[in-house]
Each structure stands twice: as C-alpha cells, then as structure tokens.
Enzyme design. Structure first.
Site, PDB file in Angstrom:
ATOM      1  N   ILE A  12      11.327  -0.560   3.176  1.00 37.61           N
ATOM      2  CA  ILE A  12      11.066  -0.316   4.591  1.00 37.61           C
ATOM      3  C   ILE A  12      11.910   0.893   5.003  1.00 37.61           C
ATOM      4  O   ILE A  12      13.096   0.974   4.673  1.00 37.61           O
ATOM      5  CB  ILE A  12      11.441  -1.559   5.439  1.00 37.61           C
ATOM      6  CG1 ILE A  12      10.433  -2.692   5.191  1.00 37.61           C
ATOM      7  CG2 ILE A  12      11.510  -1.216   6.924  1.00 37.61           C
ATOM      8  CD1 ILE A  12       9.023  -2.474   5.744  1.00 37.61           C
ATOM      9  N   ASP A 240       4.752  12.061  -2.301  1.00 42.64           N
ATOM     10  CA  ASP A 240       4.118  10.817  -2.770  1.00 42.64           C
ATOM     11  C   ASP A 240       2.603  10.913  -2.637  1.00 42.64           C
ATOM     12  O   ASP A 240       1.861  10.454  -3.523  1.00 42.64           O
ATOM     13  CB  ASP A 240       4.633   9.621  -1.969  1.00 42.64           C
ATOM     14  CG  ASP A 240       6.131   9.442  -2.130  1.00 42.64           C
ATOM     15  OD1 ASP A 240       6.657   9.801  -3.203  1.00 42.64           O
ATOM     16  OD2 ASP A 240       6.777   8.966  -1.183  1.00 42.64           O
TER      17      ASP A 240
HETATM   18  O1  RIB Z   1       9.255   9.916  -0.574  1.00 42.57           O
HETATM   19  C1  RIB Z   1       9.480   9.352   0.680  1.00 42.57           C
HETATM   20  C2  RIB Z   1      10.093   8.010   0.538  1.00 42.57           C
HETATM   21  O2  RIB Z   1      11.360   8.156  -0.050  1.00 42.57           O
HETATM   22  C3  RIB Z   1      10.335   7.288   1.836  1.00 42.57           C
HETATM   23  O3  RIB Z   1       9.222   6.511   2.249  1.00 42.57           O
HETATM   24  C4  RIB Z   1      11.558   6.457   1.541  1.00 42.57           C
HETATM   25  O4  RIB Z   1      11.261   5.107   1.372  1.00 42.57           O
HETATM   26  C5  RIB Z   1      12.168   7.061   0.294  1.00 42.57           C
HETATM   27  O5  RIB Z   1      12.126   6.193  -0.733  1.00 42.57           O
END
Ligand code: RIB
Length: 287
Positions: A12, A240
């Site tokens: 979170i 991501d």
């Molecule tokens: O890459 C972004 C993510 O990195 C965020 O959502 C946070 O949780 C960290 O892990």
C-alpha cells in the site's frame, strides 16, 4: 499465447504531495495525502492485466486490512490471485512516497513481501509451463530471483527482470534472463556508467528506460525507441506500466522494437493522473 506470471511485491502506497522538502530536524507543511495500492509487482501485474488476459500474481500480503485491500484490488483488475499468500502476524508491505516537483522519492518497508521466498514461490511456479513469461522486480528477497531464474531457464520459461530498486546483480543472472529493464539510474549503477557498451554486449536483452525520452536497446541496427510526451501529474508506476505492457507485447510475439514502442505508449498514459495504478491504460486506450 502463454500466461504472464508476475512474482513480486504488493504493497500500500502512503503518499504525501508537498511543495517543500524538510531538512534534517525540520518540520514542514505538506499539501495533500492519499493512500492507494502499489508495490512494483502488483503494479506490473495490473498494468499487464488491463491489456491482456491470463495474468497471475505470486506474492504475499499481511493478515491486515491492507492485505485484503491489495487482494481485492488485484481481483478487480483481472489479476488471478490464487497464488497470493497471506502471512500471519505480519504487516502488508508499505511504500512511503513523497511527491515533489513532478518526481517521487520512495521508502519501501517490505513486511509480508519478505515472505516471497524460494520455498513459497517454487512450488507455485511449477504450475506454469514453457513459453510462459515471468516478470520480477527487486522488492522481494534476492534468493527468490536466483531460484526462479534458474528454474525458468531450465524449463523454457521467459524472464523479464526489472532490477528495481537497484541492488548488485550476479552476472550469471544477467546472462540467464531474457530481458533486463533498468531505468537510467539503475543502469548506471549496474554497468558502472558504461551503458552504451552494455547495450552492445547484451543485444535484444538490455532495455534501458528513459522516461519521456523512451527506451534504448540494441538489435544490430537500432538503439533507441522514442517515448510519447504528455503532461506529468505523477510519474509513480510509469516504469511498472512499461514492464507490464512489455510482457503483454512480447507474449503476443511482437518484435522487440514494436514491444518497446507499445510499452512506451502505455507508460505515457500512466503519468497523467495520481497514484501508481491510477492512469494505467486499458487495451482500448492503446488501440
Ligand atoms: O514503482 C512504483 C512503486 O514503487 C510504488 O507503487 C511503490 O509501492 C514502490 O514500491
């Protein structure tokens, strides 16, 4: 088309947006605070699942309210959570994020993500087959990356390793993964500021992401795929989104240059709203 299996963190995010940063010992007033699901693994799984079916997540949450929120959110986003563990007497992972001047600073407290161990993961990964694509990042124990990469390379599975956050990588792991996707600062640390040389030495494998500028890789004729520029609201989760979308495109057998272009496009959408997952695109957005 095979399955996409994300092995990684689910957390979170506790986010503060501020126009001033405190010095040591100083208190300042921030602008806004919000919480939302994050964790590099969960973000990548959701980025992929908004663009494709058959996305699985292997990870762990704590036996707390955050854990239930993380699982519910994965399910709502079309990610199969059958292989998610709930760890007793442990907190779910949290990421403490400061948004300042269009960029982020993140401190991760792994909590249950520390239980994404080889012992917990290998029996699950054995349920998948040759041709499936695995994505991993580095918010889980290093032993797990090593064990999964070895298993996958012996069983015909493909691996995308997103080496974020940075930690030193064993050259044997680099040689065994199919694609390695550091950002610019991670690649400087990984390759001791010799990125151009590294790109040439790792053709069709090393993909260095460069934010709005796009990404660089080497395939004998090409070094760079331009990105797509958009107004920045929050860059958290852009990398991501790139990795999740890259897996989808590679799973659809797109050529690497086309897969990177698809991933750049997806990442450009992700920065247009707050939260790591807030503006991750759906397939209809990219089509
Ligand atoms: O890459 C972004 C993510 O990195 C965020 O959502 C946070 O949780 C960290 O892990």
């Amino acid at each position: 088309m095979g399955n996409i299996v994300v092995i990684g963190s689910a957390s979170i995010d506790l986010v503060v947006k501020t126009s001033v940063l405190p010095n040591t010992g100083e208190t300042v007033m921030g602008d806004t605070f919000f919480t939302n699901p994050g964790g590099k693994g969960a973000n990548q799984a959701i980025a992929a699942a908004r663009l494709s079916d058959k996305v699985y997540m292997i990870g762990a949450v704590g036996e707390d309210a955050h854990g239930q929120q993380i699982i519910d959110n994965l399910k709502q986003n079309n990610v199969d959570t059958y292989f998610m563990d709930t760890i007793k007497n442990e907190n779910s992972g949290t990421a403490h994020i400061t948004l300042y001047e269009n960029d982020n600073r993140i401190i991760v407290v792994p909590g249950a993500n520390n239980y994404v161990t080889p012992e917990n993961v290998l029996p699950k990964i054995k349920q998948f087959q040759a041709g499936d694509i695995i994505i991993m990042q580095q918010e889980i124990p290093e032993d797990t990356i090593t064990a999964v990469v070895n298993y996958a390379s012996n069983h015909g599975m493909k691996v995308i390793l997103n080496p974020a956050p940075y930690r030193p990588l064993n050259p044997e792991i680099i040689s065994k993964v199919d694609w390695l996707t550091p950002n610019e600062s991670e690649s400087q640390l990984l390759f001791n500021h010799k990125e151009t040389q590294a790109l040439a030495q790792l053709p069709n494998k090393l993909i260095i992401t460069q934010g709005a500028l796009g990404a660089s890789f080497y395939n004998d004729s090409q070094y760079h795929i331009d990105g797509y520029r958009r107004d920045v609201i929050d860059t958290t989760g852009a990398g991501d989104t790139f990795n999740g979308a890259l897996a989808v495109a590679l799973n659809e057998n797109k050529a690497l240059a086309d897969a990177i272009d698809f991933a750049n496009l997806a990442a450009s959408f992700s920065i247009t709203d707050y939260g790591a997952q807030g503006a991750m695109p759906y397939r209809k957005d990219l089509d």
